[in-house]
Design a protein around this motif. Structure first.
Motif, short mmCIF file in Angstrom:
data_model
loop_
_atom_site.label_atom_id
_atom_site.label_comp_id
_atom_site.label_asym_id
_atom_site.label_seq_id
_atom_site.Cartn_x
_atom_site.Cartn_y
_atom_site.Cartn_z
N GLY A 66 3.21 0.81 -10.19
CA GLY A 66 4.70 1.28 -9.66
C GLY A 66 3.57 2.70 -9.48
O GLY A 66 5.04 3.19 -8.08
N TYR A 69 2.88 1.92 -5.40
CA TYR A 69 4.47 1.57 -4.82
C TYR A 69 4.70 2.59 -4.44
O TYR A 69 5.21 2.73 -3.19
N ILE A 70 4.90 3.67 -4.94
CA ILE A 70 5.58 5.13 -4.21
C ILE A 70 4.55 5.63 -2.86
O ILE A 70 4.94 5.59 -2.59
N PHE A 91 17.24 4.79 -6.26
CA PHE A 91 16.45 5.03 -6.96
C PHE A 91 16.33 3.60 -8.27
O PHE A 91 15.18 2.65 -8.31
N TYR A 95 13.43 0.65 -8.48
CA TYR A 95 13.45 0.99 -10.13
C TYR A 95 13.10 -1.19 -10.60
O TYR A 95 11.78 -1.08 -10.77
N PHE A 147 6.30 5.31 -11.48
CA PHE A 147 7.24 5.91 -10.25
C PHE A 147 6.71 7.52 -11.08
O PHE A 147 7.20 8.46 -9.72
N SER A 253 12.13 6.35 -16.49
CA SER A 253 13.38 5.89 -15.71
C SER A 253 14.36 7.26 -15.33
O SER A 253 14.21 7.60 -14.36
N GLY A 256 12.17 9.95 -13.44
CA GLY A 256 11.58 8.95 -12.53
C GLY A 256 13.11 9.14 -11.47
O GLY A 256 13.40 9.99 -10.40
#
Lengths: 265, 236
Positions: A66, A69-70, A91, A95, A147, A253, A256
């Motif tokens: 995660g 990835y960002i 988002f 996600y 994330f 989440s 995030g």
């Protein structure tokens, strides 16, 4: 909105599958279950072992993935954000687009050997279900945490990695150590209720305990196991642990999303 | 028309945009100049909604930017550097953005031909040269035929031929009535492409107006000299 979401989700799936390492990730679980079937001969032992590896592997891999990835998608995120799409939709698309392929790889990898080994009996079906569900939930939780870390420390990768590793170490190892210390120091007091509450605050502990209960290993834990069983074995315990797990699903989440919506890219 | 009113943005202690107020009429070609870190990119990113201003407001084509996102349909943006998912294939990326917007990219093929991207279309983005990635970025920015175009250092990685093609394309777009906004460090390039210039220094607009007027005021032949002269002036 839904259309945009599906487009993003589909694209992430495509990109991840092309990256091939997700297949490798699934393959690890496939080889693991297959080997266990060959050596342990199927049944409960297989799923206990799978769950042990899963509790170790899934959090760290999902978290780092995660985060990475960002960090790797900064320009790509910019490109998407300059399109006429809503940040929230974007988002959720990203996600779930990252978490879902990892989850699928884990589920398919772990369960596929059942096809040629058989071995799904009435007794192990619920165990299998629990292991797969917990693995999936943990994937989503830790991708979410990754994330959050990536978005929080967007320009400071060292900090992002550092804190992610600390989070993982804390949840996977240090937390239990601290509980042990508490038990050791205050063993003379009736701590069980408190310990139950504390374990529920850590998703990894929660998952571990749910697995212990399901596999009836709690009887090995003596009095504490009995107390745990008394709580987690009841419907109140089940509901409480499900609620805590859902909360754990929601918190990363949601955090995030909040950071993502306010962030300057 | 782009209307900006008292736009302010700070990053930590640093004031990147300081109470900017300006208007950019439709169809105008404007260059944004200023030293590194003057706030040029932040300015463009604020217009795109990538950066959220601390205060002030922006109106683009009559739409007030306030968590609104559909206005971006009218804006094409080409970023400074374009790094896209490495495994993705060029044509897939173009198709994906088309699907995402639910809109046909009417200039797609046209731009692919113009930039000579056809041989690159089925390659993964990671094997593309920097210049070709730029061209993909330019294609993404222009293929939906938006009314407003933002280019951030567009020719930085392009070879002379591509740069020439690219500049011709921008001129064509501008002649067709598009609003064009370009940041660049290459003053000669801006002289070719734009007739208005915004000079930003430490978050303030030091000059906004026609280039020929700026040259006349500073008694300079070239934009470069005029900007250099502006930069020498003490900051009030």
């Amino acid at each position: 909105m839904m259309r945009v979401y599906w487009q993003i989700l589909r694209n992430e799936f495509k990109t991840l599958l092309r990256a091939k390492w997700v297949l490798g990730y699934g393959l690890i679980f496939l080889l693991l279950t297959d080997t266990l079937f060959r050596f342990a001969g199927g049944g409960t032992e297989v799923w206990v072992s799978v769950s042990n590896i899963m509790l170790l592997l899934i959090p760290i891999i999902s978290l780092i993935y995660g985060l990475l990835y960002i960090y790797q998608s900064r320009d790509y995120l910019e490109l998407l954000l300059t399109q006429p799409v809503n940040r929230s939709t974007l988002f959720w698309g990203l996600y779930t687009g990252i978490s879902a392929p990892l989850t699928v790889a884990f589920i398919v990898g772990s369960a596929l050997p059942l096809v040629w080994h058989g071995g799904l009996t009435e007794g192990t079906a619920s165990q299998l279900f629990l292991v797969l569900t917990l693995g999936s939930v943990l994937t989503f939780i830790f991708v979410g945490l990754g994330f959050v870390m990536g978005l929080w420390f967007y320009d400071d990768k060292i900090k992002g990695f550092g804190f992610s590793i600390i989070i993982w170490l804390f949840m996977a190892i240090i937390y239990d150590g601290l509980i042990m210390v508490v038990i050791f120091l205050f063993g003379d007091y009736p701590l069980e209720t408190g310990i139950i509450a504390v374990t529920m605050l850590n998703p990894l502990d929660l998952a571990r305990i749910l697995i212990l209960m399901e596999f009836d290993i709690s009887s090995l834990m003596g009095y504490t196991g009995a107390v745990f069983n008394q709580f987690f074995g009841t419907s109140l315990g089940t509901i409480a642990s499900l609620a805590m797990l859902s909360l754990w699903l929601v918190i990363p989440s949601w955090m995030g999303l909040r950071v993502f919506k306010k962030k300057d890219f | 028309m782009i209307q900006i009113n008292q736009l302010t943005k700070t990053f930590g202690q640093l004031k990147v945009l300081n109470d900017l107020t300006l208007e950019i009429p439709d169809g105008q070609a404007t260059g944004i100049v200023g030293p590194n870190g003057a706030g040029k990119t932040t300015f463009i990113k604020t217009l795109l909604g990538l950066v959220k201003p601390d205060s002030g407001d922006i109106t683009i084509s009559g739409i007030h930017l306030n968590g609104n996102y559909d206005y971006r349909r009218n804006i094409g943006y080409m970023p400074q550097q374009a790094r896209y998912p490495e495994q993705m294939i060029v044509s897939d990326l173009l198709d994906f953005i088309e699907d995402l917007r639910g809109e046909e990219a009417i200039y797609k093929q046209n731009l692919i031909n113009e930039f000579n991207l056809q041989p690159e279309l089925h390659k993964q983005l990671r094997v593309l040269s920097g210049g070709n990635k730029q061209k993909v970025g330019a294609t993404l920015g222009m293929m939906f035929n938006p009314r407003i175009l933002f280019f951030d250092e567009p020719t930085a990685g392009l070879d002379p031929r591509s740069s020439f093609i690219f500049k011709e394309r921008i001129q064509k777009e501008n002649n067709a009535g598009k609003t064009v906004l370009i940041t660049s460090h290459i003053m000669s390039e801006l002289e070719q492409l734009v007739d208005h210039v915004i000079f930003i220094l430490e978050g303030d607009i030091k000059y906004y107006g026609r280039i020929d007027k700026l040259l006349k005021e500073n008694r300079q032949e070239r934009l470069e000299g005029a900007i250099a002269k502006l930069m020498e002036e003490p900051i009030q």
